[in-house]
Design an enzyme around this catalytic site. Structure first.
Site, PDB file in Angstrom:
ATOM      1  N   CYS A   1       0.832  -1.207   0.000  1.00 20.48           N
ATOM      2  CA  CYS A   1       0.000   0.000   0.000  1.00 20.48           C
ATOM      3  C   CYS A   1       0.871   1.264   0.000  1.00 20.48           C
ATOM      4  O   CYS A   1       1.511   1.559  -1.000  1.00 20.48           O
ATOM      5  CB  CYS A   1      -0.982  -0.040   1.172  1.00 20.48           C
TER       6      CYS A   1
ATOM      7  N   HIS B   1      -3.598  -5.279   0.768  1.00 26.23           N
ATOM      8  CA  HIS B   1      -3.080  -5.727   2.069  1.00 26.23           C
ATOM      9  C   HIS B   1      -3.134  -7.254   2.167  1.00 26.23           C
ATOM     10  O   HIS B   1      -4.181  -7.823   2.482  1.00 26.23           O
ATOM     11  CB  HIS B   1      -3.890  -5.100   3.208  1.00 26.23           C
TER      12      HIS B   1
ATOM     13  N   GLU C   1      -1.843  -9.092   4.439  1.00 25.68           N
ATOM     14  CA  GLU C   1      -1.783  -9.550   5.819  1.00 25.68           C
ATOM     15  C   GLU C   1      -3.156  -9.779   6.438  1.00 25.68           C
ATOM     16  O   GLU C   1      -3.263 -10.436   7.475  1.00 25.68           O
ATOM     17  CB  GLU C   1      -0.981  -8.554   6.678  1.00 25.68           C
TER      18      GLU C   1
ATOM     19  N   GLY D   1      -0.808 -15.593  36.221  1.00 22.53           N
ATOM     20  CA  GLY D   1      -1.277 -15.369  34.862  1.00 22.53           C
ATOM     21  C   GLY D   1      -0.400 -16.080  33.852  1.00 22.53           C
ATOM     22  O   GLY D   1       0.646 -16.637  34.189  1.00 22.53           O
TER      23      GLY D   1
ATOM     24  N   SER E   1       3.576 -14.454  33.338  1.00 23.84           N
ATOM     25  CA  SER E   1       4.544 -14.688  34.413  1.00 23.84           C
ATOM     26  C   SER E   1       4.754 -16.182  34.648  1.00 23.84           C
ATOM     27  O   SER E   1       5.862 -16.612  34.987  1.00 23.84           O
ATOM     28  CB  SER E   1       4.103 -14.001  35.712  1.00 23.84           C
TER      29      SER E   1
END
Length: 520
Positions: free
Chosen positions: A90, A179, A181, A235, A238
Site C-alpha cells: 500500500c 493488504h 496480511e 497469569g 509470568s
C-alpha cells in the site's frame, strides 16, 4: 534498573518498516506464522543500520500519509541498493514508486480510489506463484500509482487500480497496492509465504522449540551463578517466564507470589500446586489478604481501589524481596506488544512500555524480559511447548487489581465470595459447553445492586450478579458473546441455587465501545 533483553541478532529475520499502518503488527505476525522471525523497525532506520540488523528481507508497511505531502514518512534511498528483497505494501508501494522515479497522485484525481474487497488479476510472478490468476484482495488506498519506475513491470491490476502490483525482479523489489496480511485477502498468506521463502530464500525454521533453546542459552550466559527474582501472578505471562527460567537456571530462580485475597476460586492453591509442585518453582508466598482488605475497607471509588492495590502490592513485594540475599536480576513477563515503541515511532503504533506490577524503579536489579520478542499467541505456544497444561496456558485475562474491580462499590468478604463462586460456575459451564476457546473473555460482576426475590416460601433481598462475556480479535473493540440461551439458563440456575446472597442474574449485552470490558 537496567534492562537485559532478548538477543535475536543471529536469527534469520524479515524486518517490517513502520509507516503507521494499523496492520503493522499483523504483518509481523503473519511472517512469523510462516516460520520466519519478524520484527518492526522505525521507518527512520538507515541503510547502515539495516546492514547491521542483517535481514533476509524488508517489508515497507502501509500508512496514512501521502508520499507527495510535506512531512510524509520517508526512507533512506540507499536501502534500495542493499540487494535485500523488498516488498512495499500500500503506502510502501507508493513510497518505493515515488523514490525510484515513478508517479503517485491522489486516487480521486485518477478516478481510482479503492476501499474494501476487490478482484486482483495478475500475470506470472514469483510473488503470486501457486495462486489463482484472479483473486479477492483488500484494497484501502486514497492515492494511486500512475507511472511506475524504470525497469519495473506491472504484474497486477484491479477494476479501479491500474497498478495493483509492480516489480523489478532483477533487484528483487516488489510493490502491491492491497493488504495481504488481512484475512479479506484470500491468498494473502500465500503471497507473503512466496516473498519470505521463495524470494528472500528464508529457511522457515523459526519455531518455539528453537526459541526455547536460544533463550535457555542466553539466560544462562547472562545470569551465570547469580539469582533471579520473579513476581509470579499466576497469569499466563509470568507463569511461562517462570517455567522457562526454571528450565534454564533451576533453583537460582526465586518467585514471589503475592496472594492479596482478590484472586479467583482456587487460584492461589493452583499456582502453588502446579507451578511449585509439578514444575518445581521455588515460590515464596506472601499471604497478604487481610493487609489488602484492611486498606480497602470503606473505599468505593474504582480508581482509588486500583491505586491502593497497586501501592500495597509494591510494598508487599519490596518487603519480601528485602529478605532475599544475592539477587541480581528481576524477571518480567513483558511482551513484544508492550515494547514496540522502542523500535518504532509512529503515532499509530506507540504503546506505553509499562513496568509490570508497578515495581519501583529504584530497585537495584538488572531486568530480564525473556518474552519481549513474542506476541501473546506465541507465549501460549511457548507454554504448550514447555509442557504446561491448557488450563494455565489458556487462562482468561485477569486484571491486576483482581476481583476488587468486579465488585462494585465497597469491597467486603461477602461480596468477594459471591463473585468468586459465581465466576467459578460460569467458567465451568462455559468449558462444558465447549465455548471456552470461542469467547475472548468471560467473568461475573457483583453489581452492588440488591433486589427483591422469592426463594422457597420466603422473601429475599439479595445481590444481582452480572455475566460479562465478549468476543474480540485484539481487545481494542469487542462484542458481547452470543451464548446459547440454554447455556445461560443453566448458569443462572446454578448461581442462584449454589451461591449465597444472590437472587438475580443479568447478562451484559453491551459492546466495546461504548462500554469497556471490565465494569470498573
Amino acid at each position: 534498573m537496567s534492562n537485559i533483553s532478548t538477543d535475536l541478532q543471529d536469527v534469520e529475520k524479515i524486518i517490517v518498516l513502520d509507516y503507521g499502518s494499523q496492520y503493522n503488527q499483523l504483518i509481523s505476525r503473519r511472517i512469523r506464522e510462516i516460520g520466519v522471525f519478524s520484527e518492526l523497525k522505525s521507518h527512520k532506520i538507515s541503510a547502515a543500520e539495516v546492514r547491521e540488523v542483517n535481514p533476509v528481507g524488508i517489508i515497507l508497511s502501509g500508512g496514512p500519509n501521502s508520499v507527495y505531502e510535506d512531512g510524509s514518512f520517508d526512507i533512506d534511498p540507499e536501502i534500495f541498493e542493499l540487494g535485500i528483497p523488498i516488498l512495499g505494501i500500500c503506502y510502501g508501494m507508493q513510497l518505493l514508486t515515488h523514490k525510484l522515479g515513478g508517479k503517485v497522485v491522489p486516487a480521486g484525481d485518477a478516478g481510482n480510489r479503492e476501499y474494501g474487497q476487490s478482484t486482483l488479476t495478475h500475470t506470472p510472478s514469483a510473488l503470486f506463484e501457486s495462486t489463482p490468476d484472479e483473486q479477492t484482495v483488500l484494497m484501502s488506498h486514497g492515492d494511486a500509482v500512475t507511472e511506475i519506475p524504470a525497469d519495473f513491470v506491472r504484474t497486477g491490476t484491479s477494476a479501479d487500480c491500474l497498478y495493483a502490483a509492480i516489480e523489478n525482479p532483477d533487484k528483487h523489489i516488489y510493490g502491491i497496492q492491497f493488504h495481504p496480511e488481512v484475512r479479506h485477502s484470500v491468498y494473502g498468506n500465500d503471497i507473503l509465504r512466496n516473498f519470505a521463502l521463495n524470494i528472500c530464500k528464508a529457511k522457515g525454521d523459526w519455531s518455539m522449540d528453537n526459541f526455547i533453546d536460544m533463550q535457555i542459552k542466553k539466560i544462562r550466559e547472562t545470569v551465570g551463578d547469580k539469582r533471579v527474582l520473579l513476581g509470579l501472578s499466576g497469569g499466563v505471562d509470568s507463569s511461562v517466564v517462570g517455567v522457562l527460567l526454571q528450565k534454564a537456571i533451576g533453583d537460582q530462580l526465586i518467585c514471589i507470589f503475592v496472594d492479596h485475597g482478590l484472586l479467583r476460586k482456587g487460584e492461589a492453591d493452583q499456582v502453588m500446586d502446579m507451578l511449585g509442585g509439578k514444575f518445581g518453582l521455588n515460590i515464596v508466598k506472601a499471604d497478604a489478604a487481610k493487609r489488602f482488605l484492611d486498606k480497602l475497607a470503606g473505599v468505593s471509588d474504582p480508581e482509588q481501589k486500583r491505586k491502593i492495590i497497586g501501592n500495597e502490592f509494591v510494598y508487599v513485594f519490596d518487603d519480601e524481596a528485602s529478605k532475599l540475599k544475592d539477587v541480581k536480576f528481576l524477571a518480567q513477563g513483558t511482551l513484544y506488544t508492550d515494547v514496540i515503541e522502542s523500535g518504532t515511532d509512529t503515532a499509530q503504533t506507540i504503546k506505553s512500555h509499562h513496568n509490570v506490577g508497578g515495581l519501583p524503579e529504584d530497585m537495584q536489579f538488572e531486568l530480564i524480559e525473556p518474552l519481549n520478542t513474542l506476541y501473546k499467541d506465541e507465549v501460549r505456544a511457548l507454554g504448550t511447548e514447555l509442557g504446561m497444561p491448557d488450563h494455565i496456558v489458556w487462562r482468561q485475562p485477569f486484571p491486576g487489581p483482581g476481583l476488587a474491580i468486579r465488585v462494585m462499590g465497597e469491597i467486603t468478604e461477602e461480596k468477594l465470595e459471591t463473585v468468586r463462586e459465581s465466576d467459578a460456575i460460569l467458567r465451568e459451564e462455559i468449558a462444558k459447553a465447549g465455548l471456552d476457546r470461542d469467547i475472548w473473555q468471560y467473568f461475573t460482576v457483583n453489581t452492588g445492586v440488591r433486589s427483591v426475590g422469592v426463594m422457597g416460601d420466603g422473601r429475599t433481598y439479595d445481590y444481582t450478579i452480572a455475566i460479562r462475556a465478549i468476543t474480540s480479535i485484539d481487545g481494542m473493540t469487542a462484542d458481547f458473546a452470543k451464548i446459547p440461551w440454554e447455556v445461560l439458563q443453566k448458569i443462572s440456575v446454578r448461581i442462584v441455587n449454589e451461591v449465597d446472597h444472590v437472587n438475580r442474574i443479568v447478562y451484559d449485552i453491551t459492546s466495546k465501545p461504548p462500554a469497556t470490558v471490565e465494569w470498573e
